[in-house]
Design a protein around this motif. Structure first.
Motif, PDB file in Angstrom:
ATOM      1  N   ALA A 247       1.237 -16.624   7.172  1.00  0.00           N
ATOM      2  CA  ALA A 247       0.508 -15.766   6.889  1.00  0.00           C
ATOM      3  C   ALA A 247      -0.991 -14.832   7.016  1.00  0.00           C
ATOM      4  N   ARG A 248      -0.805 -14.097   7.305  1.00  0.00           N
ATOM      5  CA  ARG A 248      -2.358 -13.798   7.989  1.00  0.00           C
ATOM      6  C   ARG A 248      -3.222 -12.909   8.329  1.00  0.00           C
TER       7      ARG A 248
ATOM      8  N   LEU B 257       0.851  -8.720   3.771  1.00  0.00           N
ATOM      9  CA  LEU B 257       1.159  -7.655   3.280  1.00  0.00           C
ATOM     10  C   LEU B 257      -0.125  -6.570   3.557  1.00  0.00           C
ATOM     11  N   ALA B 258      -1.587  -6.598   3.767  1.00  0.00           N
ATOM     12  CA  ALA B 258      -2.100  -5.302   3.240  1.00  0.00           C
ATOM     13  C   ALA B 258      -2.449  -5.414   5.122  1.00  0.00           C
ATOM     14  N   ARG B 259      -2.490  -6.461   6.197  1.00  0.00           N
ATOM     15  CA  ARG B 259      -2.442  -5.923   7.624  1.00  0.00           C
ATOM     16  C   ARG B 259      -0.565  -5.043   8.384  1.00  0.00           C
ATOM     17  N   ARG B 260       0.129  -5.080   7.438  1.00  0.00           N
ATOM     18  CA  ARG B 260       1.328  -4.410   8.271  1.00  0.00           C
ATOM     19  C   ARG B 260       0.692  -2.938   7.952  1.00  0.00           C
ATOM     20  N   ASP B 261       2.145  -2.282   8.936  1.00  0.00           N
ATOM     21  CA  ASP B 261       1.964  -0.971   9.211  1.00  0.00           C
ATOM     22  C   ASP B 261       2.311   0.248   8.625  1.00  0.00           C
ATOM     23  N   PHE B 262       2.958   0.176   7.601  1.00  0.00           N
ATOM     24  CA  PHE B 262       3.229   1.057   5.645  1.00  0.00           C
ATOM     25  C   PHE B 262       3.375   0.325   5.003  1.00  0.00           C
ATOM     26  N   THR B 263       3.138   1.601   3.835  1.00  0.00           N
ATOM     27  CA  THR B 263       3.889   0.735   3.007  1.00  0.00           C
ATOM     28  C   THR B 263       5.508   0.015   2.214  1.00  0.00           C
ATOM     29  N   VAL B 264       5.564   0.561   3.265  1.00  0.00           N
ATOM     30  CA  VAL B 264       7.100   0.302   2.523  1.00  0.00           C
ATOM     31  C   VAL B 264       7.558  -0.771   3.541  1.00  0.00           C
ATOM     32  N   ASN B 265       6.842  -1.052   4.240  1.00  0.00           N
ATOM     33  CA  ASN B 265       7.264  -2.558   4.972  1.00  0.00           C
ATOM     34  C   ASN B 265       6.497  -3.617   4.647  1.00  0.00           C
ATOM     35  N   ALA B 266       5.269  -3.021   3.396  1.00  0.00           N
ATOM     36  CA  ALA B 266       4.272  -3.787   3.358  1.00  0.00           C
ATOM     37  C   ALA B 266       4.829  -4.232   1.558  1.00  0.00           C
ATOM     38  N   ILE B 267       5.972  -5.203   1.310  1.00  0.00           N
ATOM     39  CA  ILE B 267       7.205  -5.535   0.178  1.00  0.00           C
ATOM     40  C   ILE B 267       7.641  -7.501   0.266  1.00  0.00           C
ATOM     41  N   ALA B 268       7.071  -8.150  -0.269  1.00  0.00           N
ATOM     42  CA  ALA B 268       7.476  -9.963   0.012  1.00  0.00           C
ATOM     43  C   ALA B 268       8.799  -9.749  -1.247  1.00  0.00           C
ATOM     44  N   VAL B 269       9.354 -10.851  -0.903  1.00  0.00           N
ATOM     45  CA  VAL B 269      10.032 -11.394  -2.161  1.00  0.00           C
ATOM     46  C   VAL B 269       9.832 -13.114  -2.310  1.00  0.00           C
TER      47      VAL B 269
ATOM     48  N   ALA C 266       4.246  -6.711  -3.215  1.00  0.00           N
ATOM     49  CA  ALA C 266       3.889  -5.499  -2.673  1.00  0.00           C
ATOM     50  C   ALA C 266       2.725  -5.059  -3.001  1.00  0.00           C
ATOM     51  N   ALA C 267       2.385  -4.235  -1.521  1.00  0.00           N
ATOM     52  CA  ALA C 267       0.721  -3.305  -1.115  1.00  0.00           C
ATOM     53  C   ALA C 267       1.288  -2.400  -2.491  1.00  0.00           C
ATOM     54  N   ASP C 268      -0.036  -1.760  -2.961  1.00  0.00           N
ATOM     55  CA  ASP C 268      -0.907  -0.199  -4.063  1.00  0.00           C
ATOM     56  C   ASP C 268       0.608  -0.036  -3.534  1.00  0.00           C
TER      57      ASP C 268
ATOM     58  N   LEU D  85      -2.099   1.888   5.261  1.00  0.00           N
ATOM     59  CA  LEU D  85      -2.269   0.692   4.414  1.00  0.00           C
ATOM     60  C   LEU D  85      -3.715   1.437   4.557  1.00  0.00           C
ATOM     61  N   HIS D  86      -4.474   1.549   5.276  1.00  0.00           N
ATOM     62  CA  HIS D  86      -6.105   2.127   5.682  1.00  0.00           C
ATOM     63  C   HIS D  86      -6.193   3.373   6.641  1.00  0.00           C
TER      64      HIS D  86
END
Ligand code: ATP
Length: 373
Positions: A89-90, A112-124, A133-135, A149-150
């Motif tokens: 995690a970074r 999660l916040a460094r990822r490309d798109f919100t739909v990929n910024a989800i973890a379990v 999950a990102a906002d 994400l930004h």
């Protein structure tokens, strides 16, 4: 399916086909495409784990073959029928637009916040199935919407422009308006050839690569010969490198191709496809002389540009024809070692291909031994 019905347990249940995954002291979570695809009811393409701590150490607990990639603290573990990609995690900082990021350890939430798109910024999480999950990520997933994400996302990393086109095409998701306007303003110009090549290779491996390229027309003004591409893909045998075949069909400069840092083989295939001339009917022996050293992908392109039947005959039949004899038999029969052995075998194969030589081993040997070569 609505957001409220999403069950993180479905993600953990889908892990059954993998070796037992650790849920010890470091926080570890399934992340990205795997979670997204389970949620969408799609077959996930790969399993990514994010680890708060030493990803390589976790990889080693999985058994199988381990490959560690130092710069970003990532590792891959694989065995028969499975593969797991693990990353520390970074958080990331981009020293310059398009450059590789500088990374440091962080929490899964920050990752999660460094990822490309919100739909990929989800973890379990593995230990207790907690959904992180990102906002807005779950709403975007429910709506089928691609959102960065930004604001600086495409400036920091323009490979995301290609990723956007891939996901839009593969998932049938819409690009939400703010993301679309950021993408409109962004450029691929700051990317190195190697990074562009890597992402192009992925784009061209999608199920409908021609459609992905069409989405990129403004960023990457490379025209693909659509009908030729479809015809060539239809002719290409299963072992073909479809991505390199398509790359060769782009309206590009050969120098540009050389800049993409492809492997030697990939470059050879793409270049041969780029240069392939229309196939024309000819005796099998002539086809053998013309195509024996040409990548099969380029023969498919030649067929798509010209006589498809000839290319198909080459791909399905002619290229598989071999002699029953080899050089050893000629030497044993008294022919001196040297280039003439190859010439005699070649002459014999040509006769066999054209049907003037029939019969098995004995006939081939007699033909190869007869006359001057
Ligand atoms: P899938 O999302 O289906 O796994 P993929 O094979 O393209 O598609 P990878 O390239 O393996 O995905 O990336 C895995 C995850 O890593 C993505 O879901 C995304 O969250 C993240 N990721 C990959 N590349 C980038 C990038 N350039 N910027 C930000 N996040 C990225």
């Amino acid at each position: 399916m609505g957001v409220a019905t999403f069950d993180p347990g479905a993600v953990l249940a889908a892990l059954a086909r993998y070796p037992p995954l650790p849920s010890g002291s470091a926080r570890i979570a399934v992340v990205g495409g795997f979670v997204r695809d389970i949620w969408l009811g799609r077959e996930p393409r790969e399993l990514d784990l994010v680890v708060e701590g030493d990803a390589a150490a976790v990889a080693r607990t999985l058994g199988g073959e381990i490959v560690v990639h130092e710069p970003f603290g990532t590792a891959t573990a694989s065995g028969a029928g499975w593969r797991v990609d693990l990353a520390m995690a970074r958080r990331e900082r981009y020293p310059a637009p398009g450059a590789l990021p500088q990374v440091e350890p962080a929490s899964i939430e920050e990752d999660l916040a460094r990822r490309d798109f919100t739909v990929n910024a989800i973890a379990v999480t593995l230990s207790d199935g907690e959904l992180l999950a990102a906002d807005g990520a779950l709403d975007d997933l429910a709506a089928g919407s691609l959102r960065v994400l930004h604001e600086r996302s495409f400036v920091d990393d323009p490979t995301r422009l290609l990723r956007l086109a891939r996901y839009a095409e593969r998932l049938g998701f819409a690009v939400e308006p703010w993301t679309a306007s950021l993408a409109d303003d962004a450029s691929l110009g700051t990317l190195s050839g190697g990074r562009l090549g890597g992402e192009l290779r992925l784009a061209l491996t999608e199920r409908d690569p021609v459609a992905v390229l069409a989405r990129l027309a403004e960023k990457l003004p490379l025209v693909i010969e659509g009908p030729v591409a479809h015809a060539a893909l239809a002719l290409a045998p299963p072992e073909s490198d479809r991505a390199m075949l398509l790359l060769g069909l782009l309206s590009l400069e050969e120098a540009w191709l050389a800049d993409l840092e492809l492997t030697t083989r990939e470059h050879e295939v793409a270049l041969a496809c780029h240069r392939a001339v229309a196939a024309a009917d000819a005796p099998p022996s002539a086809l053998w002389r013309a195509w024996r050293a040409v990548p099969i992908e380029a023969v498919a392109v030649a067929g798509a540009r010209g006589d498809a039947g000839v290319a198909r005959r080459w791909i399905e039949e002619i290229r598989h024809v071999v002699l029953e004899i080899g050089g050893d038999e000629l030497i044993a029969a008294g022919i001196a070692e040297g280039p003439q052995i190859g010439r005699r075998l070649e002459r014999t194969l040509a006769a066999k291909l054209d049907g003037t030589l029939t019969g098995g081993r004995a006939a081939e040997l007699a033909y190869a031994l007869a006359g001057e070569s």
